[in-house]
Scaffold this active site. Structure first.
Site, PDB file in Angstrom:
ATOM      1  N   ASP A   1       0.647  -1.157  -0.041  1.00 20.38           N
ATOM      2  CA  ASP A   1       0.229   0.179   0.024  1.00 20.38           C
ATOM      3  C   ASP A   1       1.077   1.394   0.070  1.00 20.38           C
ATOM      4  OD1 ASP A   1      -1.696   2.252   0.669  1.00 20.38           O
ATOM      5  OD2 ASP A   1      -2.382   1.467   2.157  1.00 20.38           O
ATOM      6  N   ILE A   2       0.866   2.256  -1.175  1.00 22.68           N
ATOM      7  CA  ILE A   2       1.753   3.294  -1.000  1.00 22.68           C
ATOM      8  C   ILE A   2       1.056   4.610  -1.501  1.00 22.68           C
ATOM      9  CG2 ILE A   2       2.139   2.199  -3.100  1.00 22.68           C
ATOM     10  CD1 ILE A   2       4.440   4.571  -1.326  1.00 22.68           C
ATOM     11  N   GLU A   3       0.794   5.684  -0.340  1.00 21.90           N
ATOM     12  CA  GLU A   3       0.173   6.413  -1.095  1.00 21.90           C
ATOM     13  C   GLU A   3       0.677   8.146  -1.121  1.00 21.90           C
ATOM     14  OE1 GLU A   3      -3.724   6.381   1.858  1.00 21.90           O
ATOM     15  OE2 GLU A   3      -2.880   3.755   1.538  1.00 21.90           O
ATOM     16  N   LYS A   4       1.756   8.405   0.180  1.00 17.64           N
ATOM     17  CA  LYS A   4       2.180   9.220  -0.164  1.00 17.64           C
ATOM     18  C   LYS A   4       3.888   9.628  -0.721  1.00 17.64           C
ATOM     19  CE  LYS A   4       0.117  10.615   4.423  1.00 17.64           C
ATOM     20  NZ  LYS A   4       0.855  10.337   6.220  1.00 17.64           N
TER      21      LYS A   4
ATOM     22  N   TYR B   1      -2.118   8.430  -8.121  1.00 10.72           N
ATOM     23  CA  TYR B   1      -0.848   8.109  -7.862  1.00 10.72           C
ATOM     24  C   TYR B   1      -0.006   7.456  -8.371  1.00 10.72           C
ATOM     25  CZ  TYR B   1       2.922   7.162  -4.660  1.00 10.72           C
ATOM     26  OH  TYR B   1       4.520   7.690  -3.703  1.00 10.72           O
TER      27      TYR B   1
END
Length: 286
Positions: free
Chosen positions: A178-181, A218
């Site tokens: 999980d990559i969000e930033k 993203y």
């Protein structure tokens, strides 16, 4: 020469110091201020009560309307996704879950799988992971574990924490990153290097290619070019104009506002881009 005369100095009596302690004076002043505020509140009590009750009722009506619209959108999307499998994702933010009540969404659409947060960063196992992981299996839900990636922390340490925490079994879904930033202390190129290190280490350990979770923007802006052809993607997009899953998405998280029995508060809902046979084929050991 003029005669110089002198005057006797006038003696002034010293000022009498107040015998009231300083704390008592401050207390008295504060008491007077509160009394004044209370008096104003009493005089205008009816107007204030009307104002605040009106604002509260208005906010409640708006929240109820928003919830109604969200529920209608959820039902519309689930109806259009007939034949595709529905699932949820949870973490410690949902608190203690009554898993024997986790059956369906909108009392009509069965839940077939669940993604459970296992770890965050390089030192943060989810507080409810072990409990949720075991309970989901007991309820015969297909389960998957995900890691919340922190861009500014060592990628290998993050991968090792996930591996230490998650024991995948036959029938479980592949691990999820999980990559969000975006990073604050490194370049975008360094971020991509770190993501690849995590993905490679986890794939080597479990023998299955991980899934990447992120938002659609993203994905388009930062991940599509280097990861789009090599990894399956689970995309979050709550845009009201989208009502069906896109072909290139493996999973679609289309809302974060669903209500599910056994879970307090709102829950994310996901659609798998396939049927039961295809989801079974995706699992570990098949």
């Amino acid at each position: 020469m003029a005669k110089i005369t002198t005057r006797k100095p006038v003696r002034r009596s010293p000022k009498k110091k107040s015998t009231m302690p300083k704390w008592l004076r401050n207390f008295a002043i504060a008491l007077l201020i509160f009394a004044f505020i209370g008096l104003i509140g009493y005089i205008y009590r009816e107007n204030l009560a009307y104002y605040f009750s009106f604002k509260t009722d208005k906010m409640l009506r708006e929240e109820a309307q928003d919830k109604k619209l969200a529920d209608l959108r959820i039902q519309n999307i689930l109806l259009k996704s007939n034949g595709k499998l529905i699932g949820i994702d949870v973490s410690e933010y949902q608190g203690k879950i009554k898993w024997d009540s986790v059956k369906n969404i909108s009392k009509a659409y069965p839940i077939d799988y669940v993604f459970i947060r296992a770890t965050a960063g390089n030192d943060r196992p989810d507080n409810y992971f072990r409990e949720n992981w075991a309970a989901a299996k007991k309820q015969n839900l297909i389960r998957g574990a995900y890691h919340y990636y922190r861009p500014n922390e060592n990628s290998i340490a993050q991968a090792e924490l996930f591996i230490k925490t998650v024991k995948l079994r036959k029938g479980d879904l592949p691990p999820v990153l999980d990559i969000e930033k975006l990073p604050e202390e490194q370049s975008l190129d360094s971020l991509k290097v770190g993501l690849k290190r995590w993905l490679n280490k986890v794939e080597l350990y479990y023998g299955v290619k991980p899934i990447i979770y992120t938002g659609e923007k993203y994905y388009e802006d930062f991940l599509h070019e280097e990861f789009g052809d090599d990894y399956p993607f689970w995309i979050a997009n709550y845009n009201l104009s989208i009502d069906e899953i896109k072909d290139k998405w493996l999973f679609w998280q289309f809302t974060e506002r669903a209500s599910v029995g056994g879970i307090g508060g709102s829950v994310d809902v996901n659609i798998f881009n396939g049927d039961a046979k295809e989801l079974h084929y995706l699992t570990v050991g098949n």
